[in-house]
Design a protein around this motif. Sequence first.
Motif, PDB file in Angstrom:
ATOM      1  N   PRO A   1     -28.548 -76.187  51.832  1.00  0.00           N
ATOM      2  CA  PRO A   1     -27.409 -76.499  52.707  1.00  0.00           C
ATOM      3  C   PRO A   1     -26.804 -75.266  53.368  1.00  0.00           C
ATOM      4  O   PRO A   1     -26.751 -74.184  52.771  1.00  0.00           O
ATOM      5  CB  PRO A   1     -26.379 -77.111  51.747  1.00  0.00           C
ATOM      6  CG  PRO A   1     -27.134 -77.504  50.535  1.00  0.00           C
ATOM      7  CD  PRO A   1     -28.319 -76.597  50.450  1.00  0.00           C
TER       8      PRO A   1
ATOM      9  N   ASN B   1     -23.749 -74.724  53.814  1.00  0.00           N
ATOM     10  CA  ASN B   1     -22.554 -74.276  53.079  1.00  0.00           C
ATOM     11  C   ASN B   1     -22.878 -73.099  52.161  1.00  0.00           C
ATOM     12  O   ASN B   1     -22.047 -72.219  51.944  1.00  0.00           O
ATOM     13  CB  ASN B   1     -21.998 -75.421  52.226  1.00  0.00           C
ATOM     14  CG  ASN B   1     -21.589 -76.617  53.064  1.00  0.00           C
ATOM     15  OD1 ASN B   1     -21.325 -76.473  54.259  1.00  0.00           O
ATOM     16  ND2 ASN B   1     -21.533 -77.793  52.452  1.00  0.00           N
ATOM     17  N   TYR B   2     -24.087 -73.125  51.590  1.00  0.00           N
ATOM     18  CA  TYR B   2     -24.503 -72.038  50.685  1.00  0.00           C
ATOM     19  C   TYR B   2     -24.496 -70.707  51.439  1.00  0.00           C
ATOM     20  O   TYR B   2     -24.029 -69.693  50.918  1.00  0.00           O
ATOM     21  CB  TYR B   2     -25.890 -72.366  50.118  1.00  0.00           C
ATOM     22  CG  TYR B   2     -26.527 -71.209  49.383  1.00  0.00           C
ATOM     23  CD1 TYR B   2     -26.186 -70.940  48.055  1.00  0.00           C
ATOM     24  CD2 TYR B   2     -27.451 -70.382  50.018  1.00  0.00           C
ATOM     25  CE1 TYR B   2     -26.760 -69.870  47.385  1.00  0.00           C
ATOM     26  CE2 TYR B   2     -28.034 -69.315  49.353  1.00  0.00           C
ATOM     27  CZ  TYR B   2     -27.685 -69.063  48.039  1.00  0.00           C
ATOM     28  OH  TYR B   2     -28.250 -68.003  47.376  1.00  0.00           O
TER      29      TYR B   2
ATOM     30  N   ASP C   1     -21.046 -69.354  52.267  1.00  0.00           N
ATOM     31  CA  ASP C   1     -20.444 -68.720  51.108  1.00  0.00           C
ATOM     32  C   ASP C   1     -21.026 -67.327  50.869  1.00  0.00           C
ATOM     33  O   ASP C   1     -20.288 -66.383  50.576  1.00  0.00           O
ATOM     34  CB  ASP C   1     -20.639 -69.611  49.879  1.00  0.00           C
ATOM     35  CG  ASP C   1     -19.996 -69.023  48.635  1.00  0.00           C
ATOM     36  OD1 ASP C   1     -18.760 -68.872  48.640  1.00  0.00           O
ATOM     37  OD2 ASP C   1     -20.722 -68.667  47.683  1.00  0.00           O
TER      38      ASP C   1
ATOM     39  N   GLU D   1     -22.084 -65.392  53.078  1.00  0.00           N
ATOM     40  CA  GLU D   1     -21.478 -64.559  54.123  1.00  0.00           C
ATOM     41  C   GLU D   1     -20.056 -64.154  53.739  1.00  0.00           C
ATOM     42  O   GLU D   1     -19.664 -63.021  53.930  1.00  0.00           O
ATOM     43  CB  GLU D   1     -21.483 -65.360  55.435  1.00  0.00           C
ATOM     44  CG  GLU D   1     -21.455 -64.507  56.681  1.00  0.00           C
ATOM     45  CD  GLU D   1     -20.055 -64.416  57.251  1.00  0.00           C
ATOM     46  OE1 GLU D   1     -19.375 -65.454  57.225  1.00  0.00           O
ATOM     47  OE2 GLU D   1     -19.668 -63.325  57.690  1.00  0.00           O
TER      48      GLU D   1
ATOM     49  N   PRO E   1     -28.316 -74.537  40.363  1.00  0.00           N
ATOM     50  CA  PRO E   1     -27.619 -75.798  40.685  1.00  0.00           C
ATOM     51  C   PRO E   1     -27.814 -76.217  42.141  1.00  0.00           C
ATOM     52  O   PRO E   1     -27.882 -77.409  42.449  1.00  0.00           O
ATOM     53  CB  PRO E   1     -26.149 -75.470  40.396  1.00  0.00           C
ATOM     54  CG  PRO E   1     -26.191 -74.354  39.400  1.00  0.00           C
ATOM     55  CD  PRO E   1     -27.385 -73.540  39.784  1.00  0.00           C
ATOM     56  N   ILE E   2     -27.896 -75.248  43.045  1.00  0.00           N
ATOM     57  CA  ILE E   2     -28.124 -75.548  44.466  1.00  0.00           C
ATOM     58  C   ILE E   2     -29.490 -76.225  44.617  1.00  0.00           C
ATOM     59  O   ILE E   2     -29.629 -77.242  45.308  1.00  0.00           O
ATOM     60  CB  ILE E   2     -28.088 -74.239  45.294  1.00  0.00           C
ATOM     61  CG1 ILE E   2     -26.770 -73.475  45.091  1.00  0.00           C
ATOM     62  CG2 ILE E   2     -28.382 -74.530  46.764  1.00  0.00           C
ATOM     63  CD1 ILE E   2     -25.582 -74.071  45.755  1.00  0.00           C
TER      64      ILE E   2
ATOM     65  N   ALA F   1     -29.376 -79.859  43.140  1.00  0.00           N
ATOM     66  CA  ALA F   1     -28.712 -80.827  44.025  1.00  0.00           C
ATOM     67  C   ALA F   1     -29.600 -81.140  45.221  1.00  0.00           C
ATOM     68  O   ALA F   1     -29.672 -82.288  45.663  1.00  0.00           O
ATOM     69  CB  ALA F   1     -27.358 -80.278  44.476  1.00  0.00           C
TER      70      ALA F   1
ATOM     71  N   ARG G   1     -32.257 -83.546  44.259  1.00  0.00           N
ATOM     72  CA  ARG G   1     -31.651 -84.876  44.121  1.00  0.00           C
ATOM     73  C   ARG G   1     -31.448 -85.517  45.504  1.00  0.00           C
ATOM     74  O   ARG G   1     -31.781 -86.675  45.718  1.00  0.00           O
ATOM     75  CB  ARG G   1     -30.328 -84.745  43.372  1.00  0.00           C
ATOM     76  CG  ARG G   1     -29.303 -85.828  43.637  1.00  0.00           C
ATOM     77  CD  ARG G   1     -29.490 -87.025  42.759  1.00  0.00           C
ATOM     78  NE  ARG G   1     -28.292 -87.856  42.722  1.00  0.00           N
ATOM     79  CZ  ARG G   1     -28.318 -89.162  42.640  1.00  0.00           C
ATOM     80  NH1 ARG G   1     -29.461 -89.814  42.581  1.00  0.00           N
ATOM     81  NH2 ARG G   1     -27.199 -89.848  42.578  1.00  0.00           N
ATOM     82  N   ASP G   2     -30.919 -84.722  46.437  1.00  0.00           N
ATOM     83  CA  ASP G   2     -30.671 -85.249  47.777  1.00  0.00           C
ATOM     84  C   ASP G   2     -31.960 -85.703  48.432  1.00  0.00           C
ATOM     85  O   ASP G   2     -32.008 -86.745  49.064  1.00  0.00           O
ATOM     86  CB  ASP G   2     -30.041 -84.162  48.658  1.00  0.00           C
ATOM     87  CG  ASP G   2     -28.535 -84.179  48.569  1.00  0.00           C
ATOM     88  OD1 ASP G   2     -27.986 -85.206  48.143  1.00  0.00           O
ATOM     89  OD2 ASP G   2     -27.918 -83.173  48.919  1.00  0.00           O
TER      90      ASP G   2
END
Lengths: 584, 584
Positions: free
Chosen positions: A502, A504-505, A508, A510, A570-571, A574, A577-578
């Motif tokens: 993602p 978002n990772y 973060d 950055e 964990p990234i 997830a 899973r997605d």
Amino acid sequence: MAERRTAIATVCLSGTLEDKLAAASSAGFDGVEIFENDLLASRLSPAGIRRHCADLGLSIDLYQPFRDFEAVPPELLRANLRRAERKLDLMAELGTGTILVCSSVSPDAVDDDELAAEHLHALAELAAERGMRIAYEALAWGRFVNTYQRSWRIVRRAAHPALGLCLDSFHILSVGGDPAAIRTIPGEKIFFVQLADAPRLAMDVLQWSRHHRLFPGQGEFDLTAFTGHVLATGYRGPLSLEVFNDVFRQADPRLTAVDAMRSLLALRESLGLAELPEAPALHGHAFAELAAPAGEDVGKVLAGLGFTVAGHHRTKPVQLWAQNGARVLVNKTGERTAIAVDSEDPGRSARRAEAYLAQPLRRGREAVAAPDSTELFFCGGDDWLADFEPAGEAGRTAGITGIDHVALTQPFDQFEEAALFYRSVLGLRLDPVVEFAAPFGLVRSRAAAHQGVRLTLDTALVRRGEWAPAVREPQHIAFATGDAIASAKAMRALGAPLLDIPGNYYDDLEARLDLDPGLLAELRAQSVLYDRDEHGEFLHFYTELAGERVFFEVVQRIGGYRGYGVANAPIRMAAHRDRRLNGR
Amino acid sequence: MAERRTAIATVCLSGTLEDKLAAASSAGFDGVEIFENDLLASRLSPAGIRRHCADLGLSIDLYQPFRDFEAVPPELLRANLRRAERKLDLMAELGTGTILVCSSVSPDAVDDDELAAEHLHALAELAAERGMRIAYEALAWGRFVNTYQRSWRIVRRAAHPALGLCLDSFHILSVGGDPAAIRTIPGEKIFFVQLADAPRLAMDVLQWSRHHRLFPGQGEFDLTAFTGHVLATGYRGPLSLEVFNDVFRQADPRLTAVDAMRSLLALRESLGLAELPEAPALHGHAFAELAAPAGEDVGKVLAGLGFTVAGHHRTKPVQLWAQNGARVLVNKTGERTAIAVDSEDPGRSARRAEAYLAQPLRRGREAVAAPDSTELFFCGGDDWLADFEPAGEAGRTAGITGIDHVALTQPFDQFEEAALFYRSVLGLRLDPVVEFAAPFGLVRSRAAAHQGVRLTLDTALVRRGEWAPAVREPQHIAFATGDAIASAKAMRALGAPLLDIPGNYYDDLEARLDLDPGLLAELRAQSVLYDRDEHGEFLHFYTELAGERVFFEVVQRIGGYRGYGVANAPIRMAAHRDRRLNGR
């Protein structure tokens, strides 16, 4: 231990007393400590237990524990002596000569070593009448007597031949006691020695002791130094394991007992007392084998990573995929997973493994079963390639140079055993245990590495219900590359199904780190994850799942980075899973 | 909470961010706190999350956590402000106005409230520019700022309208802080309130906080008083749950979210803010129903205990067995277990249960499902007997007067929820949690009792492997007698298969306790177990297993004994194991 007797406390093992005794005997222990609660719940009488142990070839080296005896008012002393007489009578039936007396935790006890010595002298008299002995132990949480130095002062003061010490490594090392002074105790006054390791935990010492002990070599205490001090005294009794552990309490006692015996073998080797075959030098991973009933899916992913089919097993439905030094066997029978190390002396590796109680396997090559039944092969260079009919596929490549590590998901019950197994059998070095919060519960992970062989052991720490759509028992191999970004681009060009990470990772990353904007853009574009430690940097990316359980990772280590990118796990979880829920 | 908004931190729940949001919405929460790691792992962009929450009817009340910001050297402050700006930008996309800033644990921070206030003022400026707010929270393990009194001093000193406090009950109550001074804080300076309960544990506070928090009412903190202080300030924000718990992290998030919402309902009731139907008075157990596909075995045992068939269900294969006030239903379809209480107002009991989010059942009578799917019936006197065709069996008796308690084995994931459920729905009082070492692993047990209704909730604390031949999900009913010895004799005469208790157990009783020799001889002869507490004595005995899972207990309470003989449970478990291995 050759001339040194081995024993195990029944409290270490799960089940009824008979389950425990059978397990201890079958793992080759010489004797046992009988834990009182196990006896109370047994339908065998003390005399029956004695006979049963004799049949199993087990001596009963200790009865334990007797609590809250000494330094009390006179009427309580009378009651305690009466209680002790009953237990000494029981021991006569049981055929054991030594009882463990723990230092008192009772509110009725007083802080008076003279009185404690006097009372223990009276108890020793009762024991001596029956030809028995009292082994007095300072609990780390004893009300007043909580160091072995103090229990030794009391024993000296009591000056009774039937009174000596029990030394328990946990009670000494957990509270930072210096075991060196053990050498000042005459060996004949040490009546019993109990060994337990433990992880370093910041918690109440009693709870720590009752729930989290481990067998020697599984925790963070220096049992080698401790035992060295004990042996230097001339102590001739058994080395006995007393390990209270929540996991062992519910695990198959036959496996736990083997794990326990292995811990004593490793302790002996660490003391230079071993007659074990030395661990041969290793030269990295020879291959990793996947159980892949959906072999086509796995093959497609490997092809996307730049692997080619290098051979077909001459007798089994097993394909060899290779790219430079990375070799993966895809076993379409889906029956087994295996890892193989390149050993300087495969025969000696196998003999060492068997000396460490590994079950040998008949596989044509030197091989043994690891605790979770993973097959561990010992190869000598490329000798094993002779089992394969070479395939002449064209040499694609995407920059992979070898296997960086293999991640082995362990059954929860065998996690500690697995770490000790790989350490002792292969001579790997263990990293500290890491725990992290993953999307479907806590995961415990521990790396073991040496001489180019790297394994990570992983287990779900709590996972009980029907929920938790995590990948169950993943098969995960991480390949090495010298340039993760270039490899990712090449693999995408080859059609590899790389796992999307993602945005978002990266936002973060950055915000947190002062990364070069060009690098960050490349990481983001290629879904490559990033980590760093004090030694260097780590770039890594994953494939999507091939079938239900298989995925691959590609990693680049820069400047001596030592970890495995655990913070990013964990990234990855997830994202897998997605993809399963929403992807394809 | 009527006019009070409810929220839950995503970190409370298992799964990906989407799993968590769906669960929170479905349980009826008004809003969520977004935990940063959940966002980082999500494939939804911040704007996408905003839209998704809006679709689910959830506001985003907080973004958290922002760590290690204040009281640092200038160059680090610059980096931290840059990092904060990125997060505030993210919050703008996310559509949330408040960020949680935890007091620093960094080795770079200094002990200087003036400097901390200055830095937080600068941060508040950045937030204010965007119309956002900073909620500053003192972590219990903050390097220097570790009480709310100190964080409040810093916030006052900073004197910025966009800077206020976050109060977390765990950080205050875990370290023994007095929450009463919360009342001195103006409500408008409290920007956010997080509620968490916990068991009292003697361990490192950070580990305690990260692994063992519970929802309000499940632990030992006084959340009612805490929340009362908060509400007294005029605080108008949401009451939000932030619970880090190893079990909840891996449990079905839809169930956890319901449990969480139930905890807020109970908290509201304890504050006198409820519009819930009051709990009607109870008059003990009406009946207990067993799922017994092998109904004949169970019937044979009940007959041996002096029960007779008192009726047959008019429409189902269910037998009613009775002895004085003890009534047991044996359901031969083997589909369900049920408990029934005698309620002063069954209709109100059912309405209350439904208000507490229990699922209503269509059973002809008032009934709801407990968290583990046990069916909970509310009866009014003997009205329910009308469902049964009376049977005229002759009136045997062996002294049983009623049901003393029903032991309900809980799924590991629902243990805490079950305790809160029975407490809130039935108004039972909870005893402290007890843990004990059983032959096949640790067992956690908690009793709930009130007005003649007694339940014990039990779960295996760690049980993972294939081993562990314990009775799985036992169905266990304990009957009351006024004379255990006489009942045991009468039952033996009737042919009841009572469980043999080993002689070793009685030898130990004799050594430990000053029991009357006549009593001891009777206990031993009848295999009756013994316990005592400061209120009285307890005599109890068990039957063997009827089928795979069912057994009965008969108990005599003497002089106000309040327990359940938990200390003897391991003896019973080992005896059941022995009978299954070696018996019959």
